[in-house]
Scaffold this motif. Structure first.
Motif, mmCIF file in Angstrom:
data_model
loop_
_atom_site.group_PDB
_atom_site.id
_atom_site.type_symbol
_atom_site.label_atom_id
_atom_site.label_comp_id
_atom_site.label_asym_id
_atom_site.label_seq_id
_atom_site.Cartn_x
_atom_site.Cartn_y
_atom_site.Cartn_z
ATOM 1 N N GLU A 212 51.435 27.376 53.581
ATOM 2 C CA GLU A 212 51.917 27.388 52.197
ATOM 3 C C GLU A 212 52.387 26.010 51.739
ATOM 4 O O GLU A 212 52.153 25.623 50.587
ATOM 5 C CB GLU A 212 53.024 28.437 52.074
ATOM 6 N N LEU A 213 53.011 25.237 52.630
ATOM 7 C CA LEU A 213 53.416 23.877 52.279
ATOM 8 C C LEU A 213 52.210 23.009 51.946
ATOM 9 O O LEU A 213 52.226 22.230 50.988
ATOM 10 C CB LEU A 213 54.194 23.249 53.443
ATOM 11 N N GLN A 214 51.155 23.133 52.756
ATOM 12 C CA GLN A 214 49.955 22.319 52.530
ATOM 13 C C GLN A 214 49.286 22.695 51.208
ATOM 14 O O GLN A 214 48.848 21.822 50.454
ATOM 15 C CB GLN A 214 48.969 22.496 53.699
ATOM 16 N N ILE A 215 49.218 23.987 50.934
ATOM 17 C CA ILE A 215 48.600 24.423 49.682
ATOM 18 C C ILE A 215 49.414 23.936 48.490
ATOM 19 O O ILE A 215 48.862 23.422 47.499
ATOM 20 C CB ILE A 215 48.442 25.958 49.663
ATOM 21 N N ALA A 216 50.750 24.062 48.566
ATOM 22 C CA ALA A 216 51.606 23.589 47.478
ATOM 23 C C ALA A 216 51.408 22.095 47.241
ATOM 24 O O ALA A 216 51.293 21.637 46.098
ATOM 25 C CB ALA A 216 53.065 23.898 47.801
ATOM 26 N N ARG A 217 51.356 21.327 48.324
ATOM 27 C CA ARG A 217 51.116 19.887 48.199
ATOM 28 C C ARG A 217 49.787 19.597 47.526
ATOM 29 O O ARG A 217 49.688 18.782 46.590
ATOM 30 C CB ARG A 217 51.144 19.244 49.593
ATOM 31 N N ASP A 218 48.732 20.259 47.995
ATOM 32 C CA ASP A 218 47.396 20.005 47.460
ATOM 33 C C ASP A 218 47.285 20.395 45.990
ATOM 34 O O ASP A 218 46.578 19.750 45.215
ATOM 35 C CB ASP A 218 46.343 20.751 48.283
ATOM 36 N N LEU A 219 47.989 21.447 45.602
ATOM 37 C CA LEU A 219 47.934 21.873 44.199
ATOM 38 C C LEU A 219 48.650 20.878 43.294
ATOM 39 O O LEU A 219 48.203 20.628 42.161
ATOM 40 C CB LEU A 219 48.533 23.274 44.050
ATOM 41 N N PHE A 220 49.736 20.284 43.758
ATOM 42 C CA PHE A 220 50.386 19.221 42.995
ATOM 43 C C PHE A 220 49.444 18.022 42.833
ATOM 44 O O PHE A 220 49.321 17.443 41.748
ATOM 45 C CB PHE A 220 51.681 18.778 43.688
ATOM 46 N N ILE A 221 48.763 17.645 43.924
ATOM 47 C CA ILE A 221 47.834 16.515 43.869
ATOM 48 C C ILE A 221 46.651 16.845 42.955
ATOM 49 O O ILE A 221 46.188 15.997 42.184
ATOM 50 C CB ILE A 221 47.354 16.144 45.289
ATOM 51 N N LEU A 222 46.178 18.075 43.033
ATOM 52 C CA LEU A 222 45.072 18.491 42.182
ATOM 53 C C LEU A 222 45.446 18.391 40.702
ATOM 54 O O LEU A 222 44.660 17.907 39.876
ATOM 55 C CB LEU A 222 44.659 19.928 42.523
ATOM 56 N N GLU A 223 46.642 18.844 40.367
ATOM 57 C CA GLU A 223 47.088 18.784 38.972
ATOM 58 C C GLU A 223 47.183 17.329 38.505
ATOM 59 O O GLU A 223 46.828 17.006 37.372
ATOM 60 C CB GLU A 223 48.436 19.484 38.839
ATOM 61 N N TYR A 224 47.619 16.455 39.375
ATOM 62 C CA TYR A 224 47.755 15.038 39.033
ATOM 63 C C TYR A 224 46.393 14.378 38.817
ATOM 64 O O TYR A 224 46.197 13.590 37.887
ATOM 65 C CB TYR A 224 48.521 14.314 40.143
ATOM 66 N N THR A 225 45.432 14.690 39.689
ATOM 67 C CA THR A 225 44.127 14.028 39.659
ATOM 68 C C THR A 225 43.127 14.698 38.718
ATOM 69 O O THR A 225 42.121 14.089 38.351
ATOM 70 C CB THR A 225 43.497 14.007 41.057
ATOM 71 N N GLU A 226 43.386 15.962 38.369
ATOM 72 C CA GLU A 226 42.429 16.755 37.584
ATOM 73 C C GLU A 226 41.074 16.815 38.297
ATOM 74 O O GLU A 226 40.015 16.727 37.683
ATOM 75 C CB GLU A 226 42.269 16.203 36.164
ATOM 76 N N GLY A 227 41.137 16.952 39.620
ATOM 77 C CA GLY A 227 39.928 17.010 40.433
ATOM 78 C C GLY A 227 39.398 18.422 40.584
ATOM 79 O O GLY A 227 39.725 19.328 39.800
ATOM 80 N N LYS A 228 38.598 18.598 41.615
ATOM 81 C CA LYS A 228 37.893 19.861 41.879
ATOM 82 C C LYS A 228 38.120 20.218 43.338
ATOM 83 O O LYS A 228 37.629 19.533 44.237
ATOM 84 C CB LYS A 228 36.402 19.679 41.581
ATOM 85 N N LEU A 229 38.875 21.297 43.587
ATOM 86 C CA LEU A 229 39.345 21.596 44.946
ATOM 87 C C LEU A 229 38.990 23.025 45.357
ATOM 88 O O LEU A 229 39.113 23.956 44.557
ATOM 89 C CB LEU A 229 40.861 21.407 45.021
#
Length: 417
Positions: A212-229
């Protein structure tokens, strides 16, 4: 290849023939006629099978074969045959080989080895060089060679800046970045889910928190980058909640769940059977329930067998030292179909295509035949004599399943069991 499929019930909501029982005439790999009854004046091969159903060909988004380097586990040739006889016309193949698939030449090698097969192989390139999590691999070059996504299979990206760079860079060419959901410093040396069961068995635990920590981290990064995950194989109730919230924000996020995490819980490890040692680990009954609900409401986008052949030398040892992984292609349909309706099962087995850039065509006249043939009602006990893979590391041995695969029609070829 010419074949007349007799009395097949179509399971394809995008087809005009959905829920109808029809004959399907296929000539040179193309559907030339669909009708209640079709004569056979040219004496084509006829397929007439009990309770025959037909759907669009199935897709598995996470399959490991071993070749190159680990051919004792599985070869590409036998792996694709296993996939076909299990009902899959397309598989995305992970980069966990030796050498790791991380370059244009490596992707080209996989594609060349899979040529002329009924089952389409879609390579997943490593996200970082040698899947070591230090430097990005040749993502754009691999895309040009035919890679459909980038993933260090079961290796988490510990450096958040590297994940940020990957999402930013891949967005330049619409690349799909995959991130394994595990914070390694939290998971530590854990070999199963951390809770009362791991304590009673004396095994080190891998807590839900690590995922859950890793997913939360990745979702914050995704929102920042507007990438595709894409997050492969989530396993906890909180993970479902996190992704559900991210989708409400309209982030470009998808996820999958391994079929065995919908069937088994950590309590099945009480015999220390290493075939139940998987990553992410089997979780609790409440997690399992949340995963099924996540599939029903669309939070979880797709299922995967997470097929991972492991040779006997790496499984018949102490639990702590055994490798992670179970095979799952052969049991995928029967397992899913035992907990969902036929319509939902087929939806889950075909839904992932779009995310990985794979064409999906309704069953209609003029379309290329890409069909899976099956009987959804046959109940049976799965056993090792039904395993087609070179490795036999299944956790489904002895499990009651529902649904029999007859075979596939794809790439102008017919494969049947």
């Amino acid at each position: 290849m010419n074949v007349l499929v007799k009395s097949a019930t179509i399971v394809d909501p995008k087809s005009d023939f959905h829920n109808q029982t029809v004959d399907i005439l296929i000539e040179k790999g193309i559907i030339s006629e669909i009708s209640a009854t079709i004569n056979n004046p040219k004496n084509y091969k006829e397929l007439s099978l009990d309770n025959l159903h037909a759907s669009q060909g199935w897709f598995d988004s996470s399959v490991s074969f071993g070749e190159p380097g680990y051919e004792e586990r599985e070869t590409i040739e036998n792996g694709l045959l296993t996939a076909g006889k299990s009902g899959f016309t397309a598989v995305a193949v992970n980069a966990n080989t030796n050498p790791v698939i991380d370059s244009y030449a490596d992707i080209s090698y996989l594609k060349s080895k899979a040529q002329k097969n009924a089952v389409n192989l879609y390579p997943i390139g490593a996200l970082t060089k040698n899947s070591e999590g230090k430097d990005l691999a040749e993502l754009f070059d691999m895309t040009n060679a035919g890679a459909v996504a980038f993933y260090d299979y079961q290796h988490p990206i510990s450096n958040p800046n590297l994940m940020k760079l990957a999402l930013l860079y891949a967005s330049n060419f619409d690349g799909l970045v995959c991130s394994f959901p595990q914070e390694s410093k939290i998971s530590g040396m854990g070999v199963m889910n951390e809770n009362v069961t791991s304590t009673s068995l004396g095994l080190k635990g891998n807590p839900a928190l690590a995922e859950e920590l890793q997913i939360a981290r990745d979702l914050f990064i995704l929102e920042y980058t507007e990438g595709k995950l894409h997050i492969p194989t989530i396993s906890t109730a909180k993970s479902v909640e996190l992704i559900r919230a991210a989708k409400r924000k309209t982030l470009d996020i998808t996820c999958s769940v391994a079929i065995h995490n919908l069937i088994y819980t950590d309590e099945h490890l009480n015999t220390f059977n290493t075939n139940f040692k998987v990553l992410p680990p089997l979780r609790t009954a409440s997690d399992l329930k949340a995963l099924i609900e996540g599939l029903k409401d669309g939070t979880i986008d797709m299922v995967t067998s997470d097929h991972n052949p492991i040779d006997i030398e790496d499984k018949k040892i102490e639990f702590d030292f055994a490798k992670y992984g179970t095979i799952g292609l052969e049991s995928a349909f029967g397992a899913l179909n035992s907990i969902f309706t036929v319509k939902k099962t087929i939806e889950l087995l075909t839904k992932g295509k779009k995310r990985f850039g794979i064409d999906s065509t309704a069953i209609k006249v003029g379309a290329t035949a890409d069909l899976t043939l099956f009987d959804p009602n046959t109940a049976y006990t799965f056993s090792k004599d039904l395993i087609l893979s070179r490795s036999k590391n299944t956790m489904f041995d002895g499990r009651e399943l529902k649904g029999k695969v007859y075979g596939i029609i794809a790439n102008n070829q017919l494969i049947t069991n």
